[in-house]
Design a protein around this motif. Structure first.
Motif, PDB file in Angstrom:
ATOM      1  N   ARG A  89      28.541  33.880  41.900  1.00  0.00           N
ATOM      2  CA  ARG A  89      28.929  35.117  42.589  1.00  0.00           C
ATOM      3  C   ARG A  89      30.391  35.437  42.437  1.00  0.00           C
ATOM      4  NH1 ARG A  89      25.666  35.702  48.069  1.00  0.00           N
ATOM      5  NH2 ARG A  89      23.599  35.372  47.193  1.00  0.00           N
ATOM      6  N   SER A  90      31.183  34.364  42.448  1.00  0.00           N
ATOM      7  CA  SER A  90      32.612  34.671  42.481  1.00  0.00           C
ATOM      8  C   SER A  90      33.213  34.687  41.077  1.00  0.00           C
ATOM      9  CB  SER A  90      33.334  33.654  43.358  1.00  0.00           C
ATOM     10  OG  SER A  90      33.223  32.373  42.775  1.00  0.00           O
ATOM     11  N   GLY A  91      33.962  35.718  40.832  1.00  0.00           N
ATOM     12  CA  GLY A  91      34.645  35.832  39.552  1.00  0.00           C
ATOM     13  C   GLY A  91      36.057  35.272  39.644  1.00  0.00           C
ATOM     14  N   PHE A  92      36.744  35.353  38.564  1.00  0.00           N
ATOM     15  CA  PHE A  92      38.068  34.753  38.468  1.00  0.00           C
ATOM     16  C   PHE A  92      38.881  35.590  37.489  1.00  0.00           C
ATOM     17  CE2 PHE A  92      40.487  32.047  35.513  1.00  0.00           C
ATOM     18  CZ  PHE A  92      41.426  31.498  36.380  1.00  0.00           C
ATOM     19  N   SER A  93      40.129  35.844  37.815  1.00  0.00           N
ATOM     20  CA  SER A  93      40.947  36.602  36.867  1.00  0.00           C
ATOM     21  C   SER A  93      42.421  36.254  37.059  1.00  0.00           C
ATOM     22  CB  SER A  93      40.737  38.107  37.039  1.00  0.00           C
ATOM     23  OG  SER A  93      41.151  38.498  38.321  1.00  0.00           O
ATOM     24  N   ALA A  94      43.225  36.715  36.124  1.00  0.00           N
ATOM     25  CA  ALA A  94      44.639  36.358  36.113  1.00  0.00           C
ATOM     26  C   ALA A  94      45.411  37.185  37.136  1.00  0.00           C
ATOM     27  CB  ALA A  94      45.227  36.585  34.727  1.00  0.00           C
ATOM     28  N   GLN A  95      46.455  36.597  37.708  1.00  0.00           N
ATOM     29  CA  GLN A  95      47.353  37.338  38.587  1.00  0.00           C
ATOM     30  C   GLN A  95      48.375  38.110  37.754  1.00  0.00           C
ATOM     31  OE1 GLN A  95      46.818  37.623  41.869  1.00  0.00           O
ATOM     32  NE2 GLN A  95      45.024  36.356  41.392  1.00  0.00           N
ATOM     33  N   GLU A  96      48.687  37.528  36.612  1.00  0.00           N
ATOM     34  CA  GLU A  96      49.658  38.173  35.719  1.00  0.00           C
ATOM     35  C   GLU A  96      49.173  38.029  34.299  1.00  0.00           C
ATOM     36  OE1 GLU A  96      53.869  37.130  35.942  1.00  0.00           O
ATOM     37  OE2 GLU A  96      53.436  36.430  37.991  1.00  0.00           O
ATOM     38  N   HIS A  97      49.530  38.975  33.466  1.00  0.00           N
ATOM     39  CA  HIS A  97      49.176  38.877  32.055  1.00  0.00           C
ATOM     40  C   HIS A  97      50.231  39.639  31.266  1.00  0.00           C
ATOM     41  CE1 HIS A  97      46.673  38.533  28.470  1.00  0.00           C
ATOM     42  NE2 HIS A  97      45.783  37.830  29.150  1.00  0.00           N
ATOM     43  N   PHE A  98      50.394  39.264  30.014  1.00  0.00           N
ATOM     44  CA  PHE A  98      51.421  39.945  29.209  1.00  0.00           C
ATOM     45  C   PHE A  98      50.866  41.132  28.440  1.00  0.00           C
ATOM     46  CE2 PHE A  98      49.311  37.070  26.370  1.00  0.00           C
ATOM     47  CZ  PHE A  98      49.330  37.681  25.133  1.00  0.00           C
ATOM     48  N   ASP A  99      49.527  41.214  28.393  1.00  0.00           N
ATOM     49  CA  ASP A  99      48.898  42.190  27.507  1.00  0.00           C
ATOM     50  C   ASP A  99      48.291  43.354  28.298  1.00  0.00           C
ATOM     51  OD1 ASP A  99      47.637  43.454  25.392  1.00  0.00           O
ATOM     52  OD2 ASP A  99      45.820  42.258  25.655  1.00  0.00           O
ATOM     53  N   PRO A 100      48.717  44.571  28.050  1.00  0.00           N
ATOM     54  CA  PRO A 100      48.175  45.710  28.805  1.00  0.00           C
ATOM     55  C   PRO A 100      46.677  45.933  28.619  1.00  0.00           C
ATOM     56  CG  PRO A 100      49.705  46.463  27.075  1.00  0.00           C
ATOM     57  CD  PRO A 100      49.813  44.973  27.152  1.00  0.00           C
ATOM     58  N   VAL A 101      46.129  45.475  27.489  1.00  0.00           N
ATOM     59  CA  VAL A 101      44.688  45.642  27.307  1.00  0.00           C
ATOM     60  C   VAL A 101      43.912  44.801  28.328  1.00  0.00           C
ATOM     61  CG1 VAL A 101      42.771  45.246  25.699  1.00  0.00           C
ATOM     62  CG2 VAL A 101      44.860  46.314  24.890  1.00  0.00           C
ATOM     63  N   TYR A 102      44.538  43.743  28.794  1.00  0.00           N
ATOM     64  CA  TYR A 102      43.862  42.879  29.769  1.00  0.00           C
ATOM     65  C   TYR A 102      43.516  43.647  31.060  1.00  0.00           C
ATOM     66  CZ  TYR A 102      42.930  39.010  32.936  1.00  0.00           C
ATOM     67  OH  TYR A 102      42.336  38.186  33.859  1.00  0.00           O
ATOM     68  N   PRO A 103      44.511  44.230  31.751  1.00  0.00           N
ATOM     69  CA  PRO A 103      44.123  45.014  32.937  1.00  0.00           C
ATOM     70  C   PRO A 103      43.295  46.235  32.559  1.00  0.00           C
ATOM     71  CG  PRO A 103      46.475  45.282  32.471  1.00  0.00           C
ATOM     72  CD  PRO A 103      45.979  44.165  31.598  1.00  0.00           C
ATOM     73  N   LEU A 104      43.554  46.801  31.389  1.00  0.00           N
ATOM     74  CA  LEU A 104      42.805  47.988  30.969  1.00  0.00           C
ATOM     75  C   LEU A 104      41.318  47.663  30.853  1.00  0.00           C
ATOM     76  CD1 LEU A 104      43.263  50.942  30.057  1.00  0.00           C
ATOM     77  CD2 LEU A 104      43.396  50.093  27.718  1.00  0.00           C
ATOM     78  N   SER A 105      40.991  46.551  30.230  1.00  0.00           N
ATOM     79  CA  SER A 105      39.570  46.221  30.075  1.00  0.00           C
ATOM     80  C   SER A 105      38.954  45.872  31.426  1.00  0.00           C
ATOM     81  CB  SER A 105      39.375  45.099  29.054  1.00  0.00           C
ATOM     82  OG  SER A 105      39.719  43.855  29.609  1.00  0.00           O
ATOM     83  N   HIS A 106      39.760  45.301  32.315  1.00  0.00           N
ATOM     84  CA  HIS A 106      39.248  45.051  33.664  1.00  0.00           C
ATOM     85  C   HIS A 106      38.935  46.363  34.370  1.00  0.00           C
ATOM     86  CE1 HIS A 106      39.029  40.832  34.872  1.00  0.00           C
ATOM     87  NE2 HIS A 106      39.989  40.592  33.991  1.00  0.00           N
TER      88      HIS A 106
END
Lengths: 386, 248, 479
Positions: A89-106
């Motif tokens: 049920r629970s997902g996991f993701s980064a608090q910080e990332h260097f790549d803008p595509v990362y939050p974009l795909s989220h």
């Protein structure tokens, strides 16, 4: 299906498309800014162009109906098959990332799947796209627990999906255990473009194998942020056989957060025709990461003029207790080597193949057995006469 | 075996061989001696088809056929072998794999069945023993990290396996200790027979004590300036190259 | 912190010996930058109309540009309107004898006795004191062989053809933010022209010094080596201690025609600021050489020990076939210094070759980044590059970073890059100390060994100075 003009969109409203709005990713994208040539690692991989094209966005599906299977299959943006036993049920993701595509795909993701694995397992993953002109986004979250060894083998099928862009990615939390992540793409010039933006958090004493094989004539990008905790080890390897008008990017940022972690990163590029590749690899050793061991090595062979290689092996180091080195070479097949082999009666093309085989041998030895054949096929294509 | 007629050859636009004549007879061992810069290595490069050498005049006939425009591998397949002065390192390609590829290329060229891997390995190991080489070297990358002596032994190993008809030994004795020199000489003598010819290129006379030449040629300033038998070697030892040259 | 470490930290820092200021009267423009200031500046210097036009054009370009922030450095925003863009000593001496004794005393303190310069064998000095040339020596001797060695202001008046032809030809005014700013407001600098076939008989030197408070220094240097000529040019810098940050945005353009060779050496030891990072020079420099002709060669050698911030990438455009570019660098950052320095080697000509040897030393809270680009164009068949970038860390609060950009579009070209990062090993230190060396001497010896490849490329007179400077930076009160 709605049309979307990504570059003109405001980060704050992007999440509205799929109802996946999460402030964390809105803020992340705002601070990183939309991908453009000004983002250092997209200077040589034209993300801006990919995002400037017109797509129709694959929407969130109203009802989920993934089949139970021992594989993970995404088709045209949706989850088609998944191993039910690992769904969590629970997902996991980064608090910080260097790549803008990362939050974009989220933000754009219409599909998310969370897995939790606590035993040794090999998971085959397929990314299929047959749509044309579509923009798909989805994310996979994986937690590895209880000392489990997980081997992920990821393949892509997109030759029919011309003009499509798939922004996907993994968020992996290796709590105790090890991950062997193998991503094999064979991008075709007229096929869909897959851009994977990943985050791997490697907890203490874990092992991460991150291996990308890009074999083809199309566009593909593998982007990863890997964070290493105490005494964890990371082996990253990248093999690129690119031809025609291929554009391949391997972008990694490996961060040593805590002490005694080790990174070994190796890449081999063989570029032909007008292919271009960028290897942008930063290893950062933070203040608390004493005892770090870092070695990066890139080697490239350009088979003809017009092929274009950009190598950026980078070290960013904030402590003195460590050993770190990197090296990079770009060149042609050494004429002396070639002559030596030919002087023993082996004809030119074969001699070239022999040298290139030796050149990539180390990385092929590390590849999972099942991938050898695909690498072999791509290898032959490199030397196919028109 | 080989007939070189007023050969002119240049490297990087500079003429080095200036009308060289030389005939190498079947079944004989010829030695070419000469001071540094005389053109000894250029001659071996010209015969094997090295990319640096530009033939500007004359001809090289091998078994009656002109080879100056022939690809290097074809020359090799027809039986020309050179032991390199500085064998290059080829990372990632194992010695055994390379040797088998080379041997199979030759078998195929001669219309013979390729050797199966087991037979090949048996043969390679046997030759290693003769040369005092550790058979483990077969599994190492070609010449990578080999010592000078190991590289030279490896050249001779290739020669034994490929059994060429015409063999050029370019400064085979440089940098060898006495044991390695003996092992290498033994390998060479093993191949001596009535059909095979050798061209030993050397600055010193050391190797010639172990591999006795039938003919000795002195190369100076891009030409063969003297031809004779083994006694010339003694002359050089006693008087050096310059005086020999002056006498001509 | 261990005792050991304290000692080492002490060994790599010490109070800034050259931190003093000299009292002299100055003529100063009001702070701020606008068209009127540029007109005032140009008039003050009696410049021809074309130069003023160029300056105004550059100012327009600059206004539209943004300050770059990609470098691995952090600093408070610079207020370009609070800087005074023109300051010159009021007395303008025509000969050495007329030079303000205060200035001469300052030079003596810096270890550059200008009065003795004439006796100093083989060294001619064009001393730039706060933006305006105050004295030039050995001009006559150079004139004999036809070499022009003068201030850029004089060159603008006396050699307008050469200046118009070559200024902005290697570093266009729109090249970057700081180059544009310099193009608009540059106050003075050096001009060298070496005619065809002339081997310059002297090492040409200039010493820079920032003195006036709140005065930005905007030097502009232009060196042209005509066909088959050779010149070696040395530049050394020092600045007095100040609390406010001082901006320096110099531009250096080198042009080497066919078969010409320019050797450009720099020692930079401006005030680096204190342990907390207060004060110190902000050094944003654009240095670039054009190997325009066949077999031309440009060598950059730099020893960078000063400044709070160094942003500097002496580069070579290897346009001529078989042209050669070299970059040898030692950069030391201690206290809170930040350096982002390196080079660009742009290969265009066939068989062009370049060598990069960079040695970075970080101590205390110093941050040292190597940033270097090697770009091989499709036309540069047979081009070769070799880079070696090593970093030495002293202490656990500093940083060493390596950012190479290696691009190749030509299959017959070769790029080789190697980099290592390490600290002074305990075994090395122990070994030397066991042989009786003091710790600071041992550290100094190891650092010298680490930099040797670079230091050996400095001209003789400079090498000794560089060695002293390294010792000064590394020396402390250990033992």
């Amino acid at each position: 299906m709605r049309e979307i003009e990504l570059l003109k969109s405001d980060p704050g409203t992007l999440g509205d498309f799929c109802g996946a709005k999460e402030e964390k990713f809105v803020d992340m994208l705002k601070s990183l800014k939309m991908p453009s040539k000004e983002v250092e690692h997209y200077r040589y991989f034209d993300m801006e162009y990919l995002l400037s094209k017109n797509y129709y966005l694959i929407d969130k599906k109203s009802s989920r109906s993934a089949e139970n299977s021992n594989r993970l299959v995404f088709e045209n943006g949706y989850l088609k098959e998944a191993p039910k036993e690992f769904i969590s049920r629970s997902g996991f993701s980064a608090q910080e990332h260097f790549d803008p595509v990362y939050p974009l795909s989220h933000l754009l993701s219409c599909e998310r799947v969370s897995l939790e694995i606590d035993r040794d397992v090999t998971l085959e993953v397929s990314h299929v796209n047959t749509l044309k002109g579509a923009l798909g986004a989805y994310r996979i979250s994986l937690r590895i627990k209880s000392g489990a060894k997980v081997l992920i083998k990821e393949r892509f099928e997109g030759e029919k999906g011309s003009g499509s862009l798939i922004l996907f990615g993994w968020d992996v939390d290796i709590q105790e255990g090890s991950l062997e992540f193998v991503t094999i793409s064979e991008p075709k010039s007229e096929g869909a473009v897959f851009v994977g933006s990943h985050y791997i958090r490697a907890d203490k004493e874990s092992f991460t194998g991150y291996r990308s094989y890009a074999l083809g004539s199309g566009t593909v990008a593998n982007i990863a942020l890997i964070e290493l905790e105490k005494s964890s080890r990371c082996e990253a390897s990248h093999l690129v056989f690119a031809m025609e008008r291929a554009s391949v990017a391997n972008i990694t940022k490996i961060v040593h957060k805590k002490s005694d972690a080790a990174t070994r990163q190796k890449s081999r590029h063989v570029l032909k025709d007008k292919a271009q590749a960028v290897f942008d690899a930063l290893v950062r050793v933070e203040k608390d990461a004493e005892g770090a061991s870092v070695h990066q090595e890139n080697r490239t062979v350009l088979l003809n003029d017009g092929a274009y290689m950009v190598a950026k092996p980078q070290l960013e180091i904030y402590i003195d207790e460590l050993e770190a080195s990197h090296g990079s070479t770009t060149g042609q097949i050494d004429p002396q080597e070639l002559f030596y082999i030919r002087s023993r009666g082996i004809e030119e093309l074969k001699a070239k193949k022999l040298i290139i085989t030796g050149f990539v041998n180390e990385l092929i030895q590390e590849a999972p057995k099942e991938c050898i054949e695909e690498i072999g096929v791509a290898f032959e294509r490199l030397f196919a006469t028109e | 075996m080989i007939k070189i007629e007023s050969l002119k050859a240049a490297i990087g636009g500079k003429e080095i061989l200036k009308g060289l004549d030389l005939e190498i007879k079947k079944g004989k061992v010829h030695a070419i001696m000469g001071p540094n810069g005389a053109g000894k290595s250029t001659l071996s490069k010209a015969i094997t088809g090295h990319y640096e050498v530009e033939i500007t005049g004359g001809d090289i006939l091998y078994k009656g056929e002109s080879i100056t425009k022939m690809e290097p591998e074809l020359r090799a397949l027809k039986g020309i072998f050179m032991s390199f002065q500085n064998p290059v390192e080829v990372p990632g390609v194992t010695n055994a794999y390379f040797l088998r590829e080379a041997l199979n290329a030759k078998m195929e060229f001669e219309g013979k069945e390729p050797l199966n891997p087991a037979d090949f390995l048996r043969m390679a190991r046997e030759y290693c023993e003769i040369l005092g080489m550790d058979p483990k070297m077969l599994n190492r990358s070609l010449n990578v990290g080999f010592s000078g002596g190991e590289k030279k032994r490896n050249e001779i190993l290739q020669m034994l396996i490929l059994k060429p008809d015409f063999i050029i030994l370019d400064e085979i004795d440089s940098g060898l200790d006495i044991d390695a020199l003996k092992a290498v000489s033994q390998g060479i003598n093993r191949l001596r027979n009535a059909d095979r010819s050798f061209l030993i290129i050397t600055h010193y006379s050391r190797i010639l004590e172990y591999v006795k030449p039938d003919y000795v040629h002195i190369l100076k300033d891009g030409r063969v300036t003297k031809t004779g038998d083994y006694s010339i070697v003694k002359d050089i030892e006693e008087r050096g190259y310059s005086e020999i040259g002056e006498r001509l | 912190m261990s005792d050991e470490r304290k000692k080492i930290e002490k060994a790599v820092t010490q109070d800034y010996d050259l931190g003093f200021s000299v009292d002299i009267e100055e003529e100063k423009a009001p702070a701020g930058l606008n068209e009127e200031i540029i007109v005032y500046l140009s008039k003050k210097k009696n410049e021809p109309e074309w130069m003023l036009k160029k300056r105004l054009q550059a100012y327009k370009i600059w206004k539209k540009m943004k300050e770059p922030h990609w470098a691995h450095i952090k600093y408070d925003p610079i207020d370009y309107q609070s800087i005074s863009y023109y300051a010159a000593p009021k007395k303008r001496p025509k000969t050495l004898e007329e030079v303000d004794p205060e200035i001469l005393r300052a030079y003596e303190k810096l270890g550059i006795p200008l009065e003795e310069q004439k006796q100093l064998a083989g060294v001619a000095v064009d001393a730039v004191f706060d933006s305006v040339s105050v004295a030039t020596t050995f001009k006559e001797k150079l004139k004999e062989v036809g070499i022009i060695f003068c201030s850029i202001s004089e060159a603008i008046r006396d050699y307008p053809d050469l200046v118009q032809k070559y200024m902005f030809s290697v570093v266009p005014m729109s090249d970057n933010f700081f180059a544009a700013l310099n193009s608009a407001v540059f106050t003075d600098g050096t001009f060298v022209y070496v005619p065809k076939g002339v081997k310059c008989p002297l090492e040409l030197s200039t010493y820079f010094r920032i003195n006036a408070q709140n005065t930005g220094q905007f030097e502009r240097t232009l060196i042209i080596a005509d066909e088959g000529s050779y010149v070696s040019y040395n530049e050394g810098c020092s600045a007095p201690m100040r609390d406010e940050n001082q901006l320096h945005a110099a531009v250096v353009e080198l042009i080497a025609l066919k078969d010409a060779h320019i050797k450009y050496s720099t020692i930079q030891n401006w005030y680096p600021g204190d342990e907390k990072g207060v004060g110190g020079i902000y050094n944003f420099v654009t240095k670039r050489g054009l190997c325009a002709g066949e077999r031309s060669k440009i060598s950059w050698t730099q020893v960078e020990t000063g400044s709070a911030i160094t942003w500097k990438y002496p580069s070579c455009i290897l346009k001529g076939d078989e042209s050669v570019g070299e970059f040898y660098s030692v950069a030391i950052t201690t206290r809170a210094q930040q350096a982002d320095t390196g080079t660009k080697m742009i290969h265009i000509g066939k068989n062009s070759s370049s060598t990069i040897i960079s040695k970075g030393i970080s101590a205390m809270r110093g941050q040292n980044s190597y940033r270097g680009q090697v770009k091989i164009h499709a036309s540069a068949s047979g081009a070769r590059n070799y880079s070696e970038c090593d970093s030495l860390l002293i202490g656990d609060k500093c940083g060493a970073h390596t950012f190479p950009y290696l691009e190749s579009k030509n299959a017959s070209a070769t790029i080789e890059h190697e980099a290592t990062t390490s600290k002074i090993s305990d075994e090395q230190l122990f070994y030397l100390r066991q042989r009786g060396l003091k710790e600071e001497d041992a550290v100094s010896m190891i650092v010298h060994g680490f930099c040797k490849e670079v230091l050996s490329n400095l001209p003789m007179e400079f090498a000794a100075e560089a060695k002293d400077l390294l010792n000064l930076t590394l020396e402390g009160s250990v033992g």
